[in-house]
Motif scaffolding. Sequence first.
Motif, PDB file in Angstrom:
ATOM      1  N   THR A 120       0.831  -1.202   0.000  1.00 12.21           N
ATOM      2  CA  THR A 120       0.000   0.000   0.000  1.00 12.21           C
ATOM      3  C   THR A 120       0.868   1.256   0.000  1.00 12.21           C
ATOM      4  N   ALA A 121       1.956   1.232   0.750  1.00 11.29           N
ATOM      5  CA  ALA A 121       2.878   2.375   0.772  1.00 11.29           C
ATOM      6  C   ALA A 121       3.455   2.631  -0.616  1.00 11.29           C
ATOM      7  N   ARG A 122       3.770   1.574  -1.345  1.00  7.90           N
ATOM      8  CA  ARG A 122       4.303   1.734  -2.693  1.00  7.90           C
ATOM      9  C   ARG A 122       3.261   2.308  -3.652  1.00  7.90           C
ATOM     10  N   GLU A 165       0.775  -1.372  13.945  1.00  7.45           N
ATOM     11  CA  GLU A 165       2.218  -1.597  14.061  1.00  7.45           C
ATOM     12  C   GLU A 165       2.834  -1.854  12.682  1.00  7.45           C
ATOM     13  N   ALA A 166       2.151  -2.668  11.844  1.00  2.86           N
ATOM     14  CA  ALA A 166       2.669  -2.969  10.513  1.00  2.86           C
ATOM     15  C   ALA A 166       2.698  -1.716   9.642  1.00  2.86           C
ATOM     16  N   LEU A 167       1.662  -0.891   9.737  1.00  2.57           N
ATOM     17  CA  LEU A 167       1.624   0.336   8.945  1.00  2.57           C
ATOM     18  C   LEU A 167       2.700   1.317   9.393  1.00  2.57           C
ATOM     19  N   ALA A 168       2.881   1.458  10.682  1.00  2.31           N
ATOM     20  CA  ALA A 168       3.925   2.358  11.187  1.00  2.31           C
ATOM     21  C   ALA A 168       5.303   1.904  10.713  1.00  2.31           C
ATOM     22  N   ALA A 169       5.523   0.591  10.704  1.00  2.95           N
ATOM     23  CA  ALA A 169       6.807   0.056  10.250  1.00  2.95           C
ATOM     24  C   ALA A 169       7.032   0.314   8.766  1.00  2.95           C
ATOM     25  N   ALA A 170       5.925   0.449   8.001  1.00  2.00           N
ATOM     26  CA  ALA A 170       6.023   0.716   6.570  1.00  2.00           C
ATOM     27  C   ALA A 170       6.111   2.208   6.263  1.00  2.00           C
ATOM     28  N   GLY A 171       6.154   3.047   7.311  1.00  2.00           N
ATOM     29  CA  GLY A 171       6.338   4.477   7.107  1.00  2.00           C
ATOM     30  C   GLY A 171       5.076   5.304   7.159  1.00  2.00           C
ATOM     31  N   PHE A 172       3.957   4.708   7.547  1.00  2.00           N
ATOM     32  CA  PHE A 172       2.707   5.458   7.637  1.00  2.00           C
ATOM     33  C   PHE A 172       2.632   6.250   8.933  1.00  2.00           C
ATOM     34  N   ALA A 173       2.002   7.419   8.848  1.00  2.00           N
ATOM     35  CA  ALA A 173       1.667   8.210  10.032  1.00  2.00           C
ATOM     36  C   ALA A 173       0.204   7.946  10.353  1.00  2.00           C
ATOM     37  N   LEU A 174      -0.058   7.360  11.501  1.00  2.00           N
ATOM     38  CA  LEU A 174      -1.421   7.002  11.880  1.00  2.00           C
ATOM     39  C   LEU A 174      -2.195   8.241  12.290  1.00  2.00           C
ATOM     40  N   GLN A 175      -3.396   8.404  11.732  1.00  2.00           N
ATOM     41  CA  GLN A 175      -4.235   9.557  12.035  1.00  2.00           C
ATOM     42  C   GLN A 175      -5.457   9.185  12.871  1.00  2.00           C
ATOM     43  N   GLU A 176      -5.958   7.969  12.676  1.00  2.00           N
ATOM     44  CA  GLU A 176      -7.152   7.535  13.414  1.00  2.00           C
ATOM     45  C   GLU A 176      -7.151   6.017  13.480  1.00  2.00           C
ATOM     46  N   ARG A 228     -14.519  -5.394  14.150  1.00  2.00           N
ATOM     47  CA  ARG A 228     -14.186  -4.418  13.129  1.00  2.00           C
ATOM     48  C   ARG A 228     -13.194  -3.398  13.688  1.00  2.00           C
ATOM     49  N   PHE A 229     -12.260  -2.990  12.821  1.00  2.00           N
ATOM     50  CA  PHE A 229     -11.431  -1.855  13.202  1.00  2.00           C
ATOM     51  C   PHE A 229     -11.183  -0.959  11.999  1.00  2.00           C
ATOM     52  N   LEU A 230     -10.990   0.312  12.283  1.00  2.00           N
ATOM     53  CA  LEU A 230     -10.814   1.332  11.267  1.00  2.00           C
ATOM     54  C   LEU A 230      -9.468   2.011  11.452  1.00  2.00           C
ATOM     55  N   ILE A 231      -8.766   2.203  10.334  1.00  2.00           N
ATOM     56  CA  ILE A 231      -7.496   2.915  10.379  1.00  2.00           C
ATOM     57  C   ILE A 231      -7.458   3.942   9.239  1.00  2.00           C
ATOM     58  N   ARG A 232      -7.107   5.157   9.579  1.00  2.00           N
ATOM     59  CA  ARG A 232      -6.818   6.188   8.585  1.00  2.00           C
ATOM     60  C   ARG A 232      -5.383   6.631   8.820  1.00  2.00           C
ATOM     61  N   ALA A 233      -4.610   6.641   7.742  1.00  2.00           N
ATOM     62  CA  ALA A 233      -3.184   6.945   7.882  1.00  2.00           C
ATOM     63  C   ALA A 233      -2.684   7.644   6.626  1.00  2.00           C
ATOM     64  N   SER A 234      -1.597   8.389   6.772  1.00  2.00           N
ATOM     65  CA  SER A 234      -0.984   9.051   5.618  1.00  2.00           C
ATOM     66  C   SER A 234       0.376   8.418   5.343  1.00  2.00           C
ATOM     67  N   ASN A 235       0.763   8.439   4.084  1.00  2.00           N
ATOM     68  CA  ASN A 235       2.004   7.825   3.663  1.00  2.00           C
ATOM     69  C   ASN A 235       3.164   8.793   3.899  1.00  2.00           C
ATOM     70  N   GLY A 236       3.748   8.702   5.079  1.00  2.00           N
ATOM     71  CA  GLY A 236       4.869   9.554   5.416  1.00  2.00           C
ATOM     72  C   GLY A 236       4.449  10.945   5.849  1.00  2.00           C
TER      73      GLY A 236
END
Length: 236
Positions: A120-122, A165-176, A228-236
């Motif tokens: 997803t980051a790519r 945790e996986a998204l943060a390791a891939a460089g995402f900034a978690l927003q929600e 269910r879980f929801l995640i909103r994040a930005s790529n870097g």
Amino acid sequence: MNDFDASIADALAAPTGGWDFSFLDGRTHCAETSWSYTDLARPLIDAAGALLDVDTGGGELLAAFAPLPARTVAVESHQPAVAAARLGALGVAVVPALADAGGGFDLVLNRHGRLDAAGTARALRRGGTLLSQQVGAEDCAELNAALGAPPPRPAGAWSAAVAAEALAAAGFALQEVREEFPELTFDDPGAIVFQLRMVAWQIPDFSIERHGARLRALRYPFTVRTHRFLIRASNG
């Protein structure tokens, strides 16, 4: 034919093409999450110039968001022909895998699909947004237990914390990040049978011959917890 057998026969005869759960209308009742995925997605879609929808299913939800950005791509490996038939008229390209979608997307939507953090980051441009609603490992675990089947995933194997945790390791900034367990009620045995036909990974070896006695013994309406879980994040 008694009520149990008639309910089962209806469920076994119902078509399962696409991602159409309309057979369950009036037969199941699910509590809502405190968030609305569609309400969160709509303004993000309106602001995006390029959109990627991961595991779009039959394309039903993505089509409901039309008009879509000029560049919109959908990923679907399970029923690509169904998705392409629905989405082609909207100018949406359907590809079989995330790696085939390309990059430079402003927005990646992923509702109940496989969440590949690195992939997803790519796909996202720098600063692009991911919005994902996921089905956690404990989804409908009481149903598996009631029918004498093992859980589809070990408890805790897929949760908001694991995904974050996986998204943060891939460089995402978690927003929600939000996580809830809304109740789902099945009014009759046919509703359970149809659910398990559509969501075949819940009990992969499900059959009336193997599980029918336990299905008959349940008291209806029968209620379980979803996950269910929801995640909103930005790529870097």
